[in-house]
Enzyme design. Structure first.
Site, short mmCIF file in Angstrom:
data_model
loop_
_atom_site.label_atom_id
_atom_site.label_comp_id
_atom_site.label_asym_id
_atom_site.label_seq_id
_atom_site.Cartn_x
_atom_site.Cartn_y
_atom_site.Cartn_z
CD GLN A 1 -3.61 -4.59 6.48
OE1 GLN A 1 -3.39 -3.64 5.73
NE2 GLN A 1 -4.35 -5.62 6.12
CG ASP B 1 -9.85 0.28 5.01
OD1 ASP B 1 -9.67 -0.06 3.82
OD2 ASP B 1 -9.17 -0.14 5.96
CE LYS C 1 -3.87 -2.40 2.05
NZ LYS C 1 -4.59 -2.86 3.24
#
Ligand code: NAP
Length: 299
Positions: free
Chosen positions: A99, A122, A55
């Site tokens: 994460q 997200d 990422k």
């Protein structure tokens, strides 16, 4: 019968990243804004480490700023919440990604809810979940949005099509179903308590498999000509003892029946990171009240 078209997620994601890179360059040059993505990793899970590294690498490649926070697994929940508070207040950070999964002593619900909804790239914060459900402009979760981009590219208009989503997680299944509904599909969500999963699948013009069960969906579950999106990422042991990645769909069977299908790897996987970058650019543009033409669709 001819084989299904293989939907190339790598190529689509590369095209999307190129478009995003161009837009990032423009807002850096003309508006002096560099989109910044903060990625937080707790613990040393090797798979999560790889995701986080990818990422960050992809963000930097398209000209974004990347802030990596790697924390020990014994960090307290309060320490993590304090870090997020700081990132919420940091004007150089436009997107925050924590994460998952987190160690068991940390509540992922609390952590997700601590991220400012405008920086929640997200799309997991309840505010953004509500926006998606009510047709508002929030942040859309990366994997389902990546699937939708591939579907729209493949099929054009989705209106009236029957879609079955296998799996009802907050991360993939539920937002996927919301997006398909928004496109005027007739949507069924199947899960572990569904009475006859194969029968549900056989009615689908669009089948999205997100169950996390290696090759569960067989060829005879698929309606001839259907478009199959395989979200699954399952590591299995090969006969020679090596490891390989397979999806939730038995590809060799499905490819003979479907009209189009995403492979694993090289289908949905690359889309997730590309959409994360898209969400970060969108977040930066919104926070600076700039237009975001590269993100116009799906806002
Ligand atoms: P999850 O949270 O474990 O959810 C799995 C869902 O599948 C649940 O809703 C579960 O039903 C349902 N399910 C499990 N077994 C089933 C069965 N035998 N029949 C019908 N439904 C069943 O998983 P997830 O986070 O959504 O992820 C799903 C898969 O996608 C995993 O392989 C994951 O690695 C992959 N993934 C890939 C990406 C990517 O970037 N490509 C991103 C995210 C996830 P219940 O709710 O009834 O338990």
């Amino acid at each position: 019968m001819s084989e299904a078209k293989i939907i190339d997620g790598n190529a689509f994601a590369a095209g999307l990243r190129d478009t995003l890179a161009e837009h990032v360059r423009e807002i850096r040059d003309y508006n002096h804004v560099t989109p910044g993505l903060a990625v937080v990793l707790v613990g040393d899970d090797p798979a999560s480490q790889v995701y986080v590294r990818n990422k960050n690498r992809r963000a930097v490649e398209i000209g974004m700023e990347s802030f990596e926070h790697v924390l020990p697994s014994d960090i307290t929940e309060q320490q993590l919440l304090t870090l997020i508070e700081g990132l919420n207040d940091d004007p150089a950070v436009h997107g925050i990604l924590v994460q998952l999964p987190l160690p068991p002593h940390i509540s992922s619900t609390k952590v997700i809810e601590a991220i400012h909804p405008d920086k929640d790239v997200d799309g997991f914060h309840p505010w953004n979940v509500g926006k998606l459900a009510t047709g508002g402009k929030g942040m859309i979760p990366c994997t389902p949005l990546g699937c939708m981009m591939l579907l729209r590219d493949q099929l054009g208009e989705l209106e009236g099509l029957k879609a079955v989503v296998l799996g009802r997680s907050n991360i993939v299944g539920k937002p996927m179903a919301q997006l398909l509904l928004r496109e005027n599909c007739t949507v069924t969500i199947a899960h572990s308590r569904t009475r006859d999963v194969p029968a549900e699948c056989r009615g689908a013009d669009i089948l999205v498999a997100a169950v996390g069960r290696a090759e569960m969906v067989r060829g005879d579950w698929i309606k001839p000509g259907a478009t199959v999106i395989d979200v699954g990422m399952n590591r299995v042991t090969k006969p020679d003892g090596g490891r390989k990645l397979v999806g939730d769909v038995r590809f060799d069977e499905a490819v003979k029946v479907a009209g189009a299908i995403t492979p694993v790897p090289g289908g949905v996987g690359p889309m997730t990171i590309a959409v994360l970058l898209r969400n970060t650019l969108l977040a930066a543009c919104r926070q600076h009240r700039l237009k975001a033409p590269a993100c116009d669709e799906w806002v």
